[in-house]
Design a protein around this motif. Structure first.
Motif, PDB file in Angstrom:
ATOM      1  N   SER A 157      -3.550  -8.932   7.525  1.00 24.18           N
ATOM      2  CA  SER A 157      -2.421  -9.630   6.950  1.00 24.18           C
ATOM      3  C   SER A 157      -1.175  -9.114   7.866  1.00 24.18           C
ATOM      4  O   SER A 157      -1.213  -8.339   8.850  1.00 24.18           O
TER       5      SER A 157
ATOM      6  N   SER B 155       2.320  -7.507   8.760  1.00 21.38           N
ATOM      7  CA  SER B 155       2.810  -6.361   8.636  1.00 21.38           C
ATOM      8  C   SER B 155       1.715  -5.179   8.169  1.00 21.38           C
ATOM      9  O   SER B 155       2.173  -4.389   7.378  1.00 21.38           O
TER      10      SER B 155
ATOM     11  N   SER C  95       0.044  -4.616  15.380  1.00 23.95           N
ATOM     12  CA  SER C  95       0.727  -4.425  16.514  1.00 23.95           C
ATOM     13  C   SER C  95       0.905  -3.014  17.083  1.00 23.95           C
ATOM     14  O   SER C  95       0.590  -2.645  17.961  1.00 23.95           O
TER      15      SER C  95
ATOM     16  N   ARG D 196      12.060  -5.238   8.525  1.00 24.73           N
ATOM     17  CA  ARG D 196      10.790  -5.794   7.767  1.00 24.73           C
ATOM     18  C   ARG D 196      10.860  -7.414   7.786  1.00 24.73           C
ATOM     19  O   ARG D 196      10.754  -8.161   6.911  1.00 24.73           O
TER      20      ARG D 196
ATOM     21  N   HIS E  36      -3.268   8.142   7.920  1.00 20.61           N
ATOM     22  CA  HIS E  36      -2.040   7.612   7.543  1.00 20.61           C
ATOM     23  C   HIS E  36      -1.001   7.812   8.998  1.00 20.61           C
ATOM     24  O   HIS E  36      -0.914   8.839   9.170  1.00 20.61           O
TER      25      HIS E  36
HETATM   26  P1  GDP Z   1       1.928  -6.231  12.147  1.00 20.66           P
HETATM   27  O1  GDP Z   1       2.709  -7.247  11.644  1.00 20.66           O
HETATM   28  O2  GDP Z   1       0.704  -6.002  11.624  1.00 20.66           O
HETATM   29  O3  GDP Z   1       1.844  -6.081  13.702  1.00 20.66           O
HETATM   30  O4  GDP Z   1       2.544  -4.637  11.789  1.00 20.66           O
HETATM   31  P2  GDP Z   1       3.691  -3.698  12.721  1.00 20.66           P
HETATM   32  O5  GDP Z   1       2.903  -3.294  13.869  1.00 20.66           O
HETATM   33  O6  GDP Z   1       4.717  -4.693  13.149  1.00 20.66           O
HETATM   34  O7  GDP Z   1       4.098  -2.768  11.651  1.00 20.66           O
HETATM   35  C1  GDP Z   1       4.546  -3.074  10.553  1.00 20.66           C
HETATM   36  C2  GDP Z   1       5.164  -1.936   9.835  1.00 20.66           C
HETATM   37  O8  GDP Z   1       4.140  -1.001   9.477  1.00 20.66           O
HETATM   38  C3  GDP Z   1       6.193  -1.241  10.724  1.00 20.66           C
HETATM   39  O9  GDP Z   1       7.084  -0.857  10.111  1.00 20.66           O
HETATM   40  C4  GDP Z   1       5.331   0.145  11.243  1.00 20.66           C
HETATM   41  O10 GDP Z   1       6.061   1.315  11.279  1.00 20.66           O
HETATM   42  C5  GDP Z   1       4.560   0.401   9.912  1.00 20.66           C
HETATM   43  N1  GDP Z   1       3.105   0.941  10.406  1.00 20.66           N
HETATM   44  C6  GDP Z   1       2.712   0.929  11.553  1.00 20.66           C
HETATM   45  N2  GDP Z   1       1.279   1.542  11.532  1.00 20.66           N
HETATM   46  C7  GDP Z   1       1.429   2.165  10.104  1.00 20.66           C
HETATM   47  C8  GDP Z   1       0.253   3.042   9.406  1.00 20.66           C
HETATM   48  O11 GDP Z   1      -0.616   3.428  10.038  1.00 20.66           O
HETATM   49  N3  GDP Z   1       0.858   3.049   8.272  1.00 20.66           N
HETATM   50  C9  GDP Z   1       1.895   2.789   7.686  1.00 20.66           C
HETATM   51  N4  GDP Z   1       1.896   3.150   6.468  1.00 20.66           N
HETATM   52  N5  GDP Z   1       2.687   2.253   8.092  1.00 20.66           N
HETATM   53  C10 GDP Z   1       2.521   1.791   9.457  1.00 20.66           C
END
Ligand code: GDP
Ligand code: MG
Length: 751
Positions: free
Chosen positions: A66, A68, A72, A91, A252
């Motif tokens: 999904s 975010s 990445s 976001r 986490h």
């Molecule tokens: P993507 O859209 O799946 O590529 O997600 P991103 O890597 O851009 O990250 C989306 C958000 O999730 C960012 O604000 C990150 O800081 C946060 N995030 C990344 N890794 C984690 C994690 O392991 N746990 C949590 N809770 N948040 C995370």
């Protein structure tokens, strides 16, 4: 395409121009943009990352999940990539389309000496359940299909709290993946390899053990699978027929950053090559198992991957059935042609100058034998075929074989031309050198006095020449080719050497003939001269020959004939011996002897004519007469006295000398009074005589029938008018002598 704004991990803004020529690849390369356009920069990217030449030694991994969910972020930690991630403040969706980056980690070994595989390419796929794309399922399907057609491992990124939420967005995504995979199998049943679905469960709190999460997930997956409407024929198929599964949980990232990083590092080492026990098929289960198993590899050579990926995307995007074998064949054809062109460059660099050198030599008419040609050609040939095989054999086998045959035919065509040109040059220069060498040796022999062995000269040079031709041909052989063979050319060469030898032998025969003729001429000059000189001595007697004691004048022609035939037969023996010594054929000898006899006759006639020149003859007659007149029978000079019968002696001597004139005027034998048997002696022309042999011959009366002159005419030495003229002049001379004698008789008395 627009330049997407990418927010990096630390929040700074970078602009990327996907279509820019000099794009920097700091964040990898966007291979499909948000408008589903394929980016043509991938070849440059792979080149820049040093993967193009890797062959099969590379891997492709995609991430799904999904929007975010930290995909990445995970990739960046795992592989040291710099995919754009969402900043905490905004976001907004960040990853657009499909990005690719090479693993920047690797090399570092873990506690057990294991490290990540080389050349891992990671694809970060845009999540599609994001708010901004809404319900756009199209991209989701297309990117899933693309990932399945190319990737060995599909990472499915999922929050722990989403596990068991069967209705959740993830399940929709997985349903899509299964559906498109079935579609792919249906079209390409034999050509689709299994993929590994690697579930990475994020924000694992630890309350629920991984094993339980795994079970829940597997149950959900089975449910999705059984709920799919499967195409006819595949109704009974199981999920494990198409996928292997692996699971891992991560702490986490924000609450347990250190644990998170530790676990990610551990996870990293699983991206290594290896084998997994076949008993565990379907589940790459141990927390330690490698995930880059050979059976997942798509077997598209790295240098062809961009083209393959572009072709696959093109098919997918235009909603055509994705026919992978066709894609692979097209790719193979294109790449094999490209590779052929590439490997022909160094080949051309070696071969083209040789081709030019050879054709220049041909047009200049000066054949050049290129040293060690076979080695050069063989080396160039081997290099082309080896390089081609190395690069192209990774592609579709059938296409590769065809192209390999085409390439071999193409280069062999050129090499064969060079090889044959070389043999022609060796042939021409060899023949030329051979005849030069023989001529030079003969000339040297002539300088040293003519006592050379022509046969030996020819044999020696022949052997040398054939040996040289063979070694030149040998040095031109191109190993590994059936066409580089010189047997028939060697045969031709030997044949021509023999022809040339024959020609040279004929020349030598001519030289021998000339020498023989000259010898005969000079011998006759002496011996015939002597016979004529005898005429000067009148006391030789005019009667019949007496036991050969004193030669009689009447026998003059008999003696000349026999001196002549003796001389010639002596020359004939020498001629025959010499000619045989250099292997002249009996026919050639026969012709040579026939010519020699004719020429000798000419020489004799010349000598006779010389003797018969008026002044010479008159002098001889006078001597003859004086000898008879002024000497008595005992050879004592007479002292004339008035009582002597001067007149009687004069008349007797004069008449006797005058008898010589008719004798001299015709060449005839004393006994038969007939001309010598010249025609029989010369003989009929041999059957093998050629026009060239007859070209320089003087016609001979009575021998050459169509000449129109009889043997009698040939034997006529003095014409009637000449005879009379001679007689008159001789008489006057004799009269003078007589008067002188008379005077001296009287004078002697008065003294
Ligand atoms: P993507 O859209 O799946 O590529 O997600 P991103 O890597 O851009 O990250 C989306 C958000 O999730 C960012 O604000 C990150 O800081 C946060 N995030 C990344 N890794 C984690 C994690 O392991 N746990 C949590 N809770 N948040 C995370
Ligand atoms: Mg992302």
């Amino acid at each position: 395409p627009t330049a997407p704004s990418v927010l990096t991990m630390n929040g700074s803004v970078n602009s990327h121009f996907a279509s820019g020529a000099n794009q920097d690849f700091e964040h990898g390369v966007q291979i499909v943009d948000e408008d589903k356009n394929f980016n043509e920069q991938m070849p440059q990217y792979l080149q820049a990352e040093g993967i193009t030449k890797a062959g099969f030694n590379y891997h492709l991994i995609s991430v799904f999940g999904s929007q975010s969910t930290g995909k990445s972020t995970l990739l960046n930690y795992l592989f040291g990539t710099e995919f754009g991630v969402m900043s905490e403040r905004e976001r907004r969706q960040t990853t657009k389309g499909i990005w690719m980056s090479k693993n920047k980690k690797g090399g570092a070994k873990d506690g057990q000496g294991r490290c990540m595989a080389e050349n891992i390419l990671v694809m970060d796929v845009e999540g599609t359940d994001g708010r901004e794309r809404g319900e756009d399922q199209d991209f989701e399907r297309k990117s899933a299909l693309f990932a399945l057609a190319t990737s060995e491992v599909l990472i499915v990124n999922i929050w722990e709290h989403q596990v068991g939420l069967y209705q959740g967005a993830n399940m929709g995504l997985l349903k899509t993946v299964f559906e498109v995979d079935l579609q792919l199998f249906l079209k390409n049943s034999k050509n689709v390899t299994k993929s590994l679905l690697f579930f990475v469960i994020r924000d694992h709190l630890g309350h629920t053990p991984l094993a339980n999460l795994k079970n829940t997930l597997m149950q959900d997956l089975e449910r999705i699978w059984s709920g799919l409407s499967k195409p006819p024929g595949l109704e009974k198929s199981k999920i494990n027929d198409y996928f292997d599964f692996a699971f891992v949980a991560l702490p986490h990232k924000i609450l347990q950053p250190e644990c998170f990083e530790q676990e990610v590092a551990k996870l990293g080492t699983r991206f290594r090559e290896g084998y997994v026990d076949s008993k565990k098929a379907g589940l790459v289960d141990d927390a330690d198992d490698p995930v880059l198993l050979p059976q997942y590899h798509r077997r598209i050579p790295a240098d062809g991957f961009p083209m393959y990926a572009a072709g696959v995307w093109e098919q997918i995007d235009s909603n055509k059935d994705l026919d992978l074998p066709t894609q692979q064949e097209l790719l193979a054809q294109f790449r094999c042609d490209e590779i052929a062109k590439e490997v022909l460059l160094p080949f051309d660099a070696t071969i083209a100058p040789l081709e030019e050198q050879q054709s220049n030599a041909v047009s200049a008419g000066a054949p050049i034998v290129i040293a060690a040609l076979g080695k050069t050609l063989g080396g160039a040939r081997e290099l082309v075929l080896k390089s081609f095989e190395e690069e192209a054999s990774r592609y579709h086998k059938g296409v590769f074989k065809t192209k390999q045959t085409e390439l071999a035919a193409k280069i062999d065509g050129r090499l064969k031309t060079l090889f044959q040109g070389q043999l022609t040059a060796a042939h021409k220069s060899g023949i030329h050198d051979f005849s030069e060498a023989v001529s030079t040796a003969v000339k040297a022999g002539q300088k040293k006095g003519g006592n050379y062995d022509f046969y030996k000269i020819v044999q020696t040079e022949k052997q040398k020449s054939i040996k040289r031709f063979e070694s030149e041909a040998q040095a031109s052989l191109v190993t590994g080719t059936p066409w580089s063979d010189y047997k028939s050319q060697l045969n031709l060469y030997q044949k021509e050497i023999d022809e040339v030898s024959g020609r040279l032998r004929k020349e030598e025969m001519r030289r021998l003939a000339t020498r023989s003729e000259r010898w005969v001429r000079s011998r006759l000059g002496e011996s015939i001269g002597m016979e004529f000189n005898k005429l000067g001595s009148g006391r030789a007697g005019s009667g019949a020959p007496e036991d050969g004691e004193k030669p009689s004048e009447k026998d003059l022609w008999d003696r000349i004939w026999s001196v002549f035939t003796d001389t010639v037969s002596h020359a004939e023996i020498r001629f025959t011996e010499r000619a045989r010594s250099f292997d002249a054929s009996p026919d050639e000898v026969e012709v040579g002897l026939w010519r020699l006899r004719r020429k000798s006759w000419g020489a004799l006639r010349d000598k006779i004519d010389e003797e018969m020149m008026e002044g010479n003859l008159l002098l001889k007659l006078r001597e003859n007469f004086e000898d008879k007149f002024r000497y008595d029978d005992e050879g004592v000079p007479r002292i004339w006295r008035p009582t002597d019968d001067i007149e009687g002696l004069y008349t007797k001597a004069r008449e006797s000398t005058l008898e010589l004139i008719p004798l001299l005027s015709r060449f005839k034998m004393a006994r038969t009074s007939a001309p010598p048997p010249l025609d029989a002696w010369i003989g009929a022309p041999p059957e093998t005589v050629t026009a060239a042999d007859e070209e320089d011959l003087q016609p001979i009366g009575g021998v050459d029938e169509d000449e129109g002159r009889s043997l009698e005419e040939e034997m006529t030495i003095l014409t009637d008018s000449k005879r009379q003229d001679l007689a008159t002049r001789f008489k006057k001379t004799a009269d003078g002598v007589y008067v002188e004698a008379k005077r001296s008789a009287i004078g002697g008395m008065t003294q």
